[in-house]
Enzyme design. Structure first.
Site, mmCIF file in Angstrom:
data_model
loop_
_atom_site.group_PDB
_atom_site.id
_atom_site.type_symbol
_atom_site.label_atom_id
_atom_site.label_comp_id
_atom_site.label_asym_id
_atom_site.label_seq_id
_atom_site.Cartn_x
_atom_site.Cartn_y
_atom_site.Cartn_z
ATOM 1 N N ASN A 101 0.576 -1.267 -0.142
ATOM 2 C CA ASN A 101 0.112 -0.245 -0.153
ATOM 3 C C ASN A 101 0.782 0.851 -0.280
ATOM 4 O OD1 ASN A 101 -1.679 1.745 0.611
ATOM 5 N ND2 ASN A 101 -2.453 1.527 2.732
ATOM 6 N N LYS B 102 -0.095 4.209 -0.500
ATOM 7 C CA LYS B 102 -0.582 5.878 0.459
ATOM 8 C C LYS B 102 -0.462 6.763 -0.330
ATOM 9 C CE LYS B 102 -0.176 3.284 4.909
ATOM 10 N NZ LYS B 102 -0.108 3.477 6.271
ATOM 11 N N HIS C 114 -9.783 1.104 5.377
ATOM 12 C CA HIS C 114 -8.139 0.851 5.684
ATOM 13 C C HIS C 114 -8.432 1.647 7.175
ATOM 14 C CE1 HIS C 114 -4.367 2.681 6.021
ATOM 15 N NE2 HIS C 114 -3.798 1.519 5.542
ATOM 16 N N GLU D 248 -6.820 4.305 7.831
ATOM 17 C CA GLU D 248 -6.208 6.081 7.583
ATOM 18 C C GLU D 248 -8.251 6.921 7.108
ATOM 19 O OE1 GLU D 248 -3.048 5.609 5.410
ATOM 20 O OE2 GLU D 248 -1.551 5.240 7.889
ATOM 21 N N GLU E 17 -5.054 -5.003 11.044
ATOM 22 C CA GLU E 17 -4.570 -4.306 10.850
ATOM 23 C C GLU E 17 -4.718 -2.915 12.332
ATOM 24 O OE1 GLU E 17 -2.346 -2.806 6.697
ATOM 25 O OE2 GLU E 17 -4.318 -1.933 6.696
ATOM 26 N N GLY F 253 2.154 1.970 10.802
ATOM 27 C CA GLY F 253 3.463 3.679 10.440
ATOM 28 C C GLY F 253 3.483 3.593 11.979
ATOM 29 N N SER G 23 3.483 -2.527 10.387
ATOM 30 C CA SER G 23 4.435 -2.126 10.686
ATOM 31 C C SER G 23 5.131 -3.490 10.192
ATOM 32 C CB SER G 23 5.097 -1.976 12.295
ATOM 33 O OG SER G 23 4.980 -0.225 12.396
HETATM 34 P P1 PGA Z 1 2.277 0.374 7.260
HETATM 35 O O1 PGA Z 1 0.982 0.005 7.196
HETATM 36 O O2 PGA Z 1 3.198 -0.678 6.995
HETATM 37 O O3 PGA Z 1 3.718 1.049 7.487
HETATM 38 O O4 PGA Z 1 2.631 -0.114 9.000
HETATM 39 C C1 PGA Z 1 0.174 -0.895 6.453
HETATM 40 C C2 PGA Z 1 -0.864 0.231 5.998
HETATM 41 O O5 PGA Z 1 -1.873 0.809 6.816
HETATM 42 O O6 PGA Z 1 -1.786 -0.922 5.822
#
Ligand code: PGA
Length: 253
Positions: free
Chosen positions: A9, A11, A95, A97, A167, A173, A213
């Site tokens: 992803n 982003k 997601h 976010e 997640e 993140g 992460s």
């Molecule tokens: P990240 O993001 O690996 O940077 O924690 C995962 C995601 O948001 O799908």
């Protein structure tokens, strides 16, 4: 046997030049990996570039989101049909976010899931609890509640196509990963829920990937767990060496 899915992803990262370099480096990461599918989710303005570079390869691609309506006066939105125009086969929905930064509700996400499936896209449906919810002992209630809103009443042909992503919001993140045991526990609960509300065959065949992460250093531990079928990778998917190591961890699991 479920096949692993390693999904990147991107982003709102990458310039066109960075996107091109990443896309060109991807196909060779998939040599000799019959047990792994790889997918990337670039910003939608690069889907044309993605199609041109990855077309004919074994890698899947798709969008990071879609609008909740099929078309119309929705400035700034992207429809499922637009993703399909660029040969996308998947879309990330719900997601954290989108849920927490943009305030998307379970109901809105469900509309998007219906639209994606109607159009023939595979939704990667994300669920996960915040730190407060985990600390209050509510992880399972939250995750299964999101799942219920996402899947209840869907016809089984559609549910068969879905990929789920657990997640935990506190791990995205932040550099904090759920331990393989913490992730496995939630994945197991999700699979049990699917068995209870659909059937055992569906539960056994559904891919449930972990995100939050994921890095080369923790990929092996996570992917070795029986109910973890891959990873939704943010930050580490932007570094080809790291992404490649995560794919290798899946190949070896
Ligand atoms: P990240 O993001 O690996 O940077 O924690 C995962 C995601 O948001 O799908």
């Amino acid at each position: 046997m479920r096949k692993f899915l390693i999904a990147g992803n991107w982003k709102m990262h990458t310039t066109a030049i960075e996107a091109e370099a990443l896309l060109k480096a991807l196909p060779e990461q998939l040599q000799d990996a019959p047990n792994v599918d790889v997918a990337v989710f670039p910003p939608s303005v690069y889907l044309d570039l993605t199609k041109r570079i990855l077309g004919g390869s074994k890698i899947f691609w798709g969008g990071q989101n879609i609008a909740s309506e099929p078309k119309g006066a929705f400035t700034g939105e992207i429809s499922s049909i637009m993703l399909l125009d660029f040969d996308s086969t998947m879309v990330i929905l719900g997601h954290s976010e989108r849920r927490h930064v943009f305030g998307e509700s379970d109901e809105l996400i469900r509309k998007k899931i219906d639209l994606a499936l109607d159009g023939g896209l595979i939704p990667i449906i994300c669920v996960g609890e915040t730190l407060e919810q985990r600390e209050a002992g509510n992880t399972e209630t939250v995750v299964l509640g999101q799942l219920q809103a996402a899947l209840t009443g869907l016809n089984t042909d559609f549910v068969n196509k879905v990929v789920l992503a657990y997640e935990p919001v506190w791990a995205i993140g932040t550099g904090k990963t759920a331990t393989p045991e913490q992730a496995q526990d939630v994945h197991r609960s999700i699979r049990n829920w699917i068995e209870k509300h659909f059937d055992k065959h569906m539960a056994d065949s559904m891919r449930i990937v972990y995100g939050g992460s994921v890095k080369p250093a923790n990929a092996k531990g996570l992917l070795s767990k029986p109910d973890i079928d891959g990873a939704l990778v943010g930050g580490a998917s932007l570094k080809i060496n790291d992404f490649s190591e995560i794919i290798k961890a899946a190949k070896a699991s």
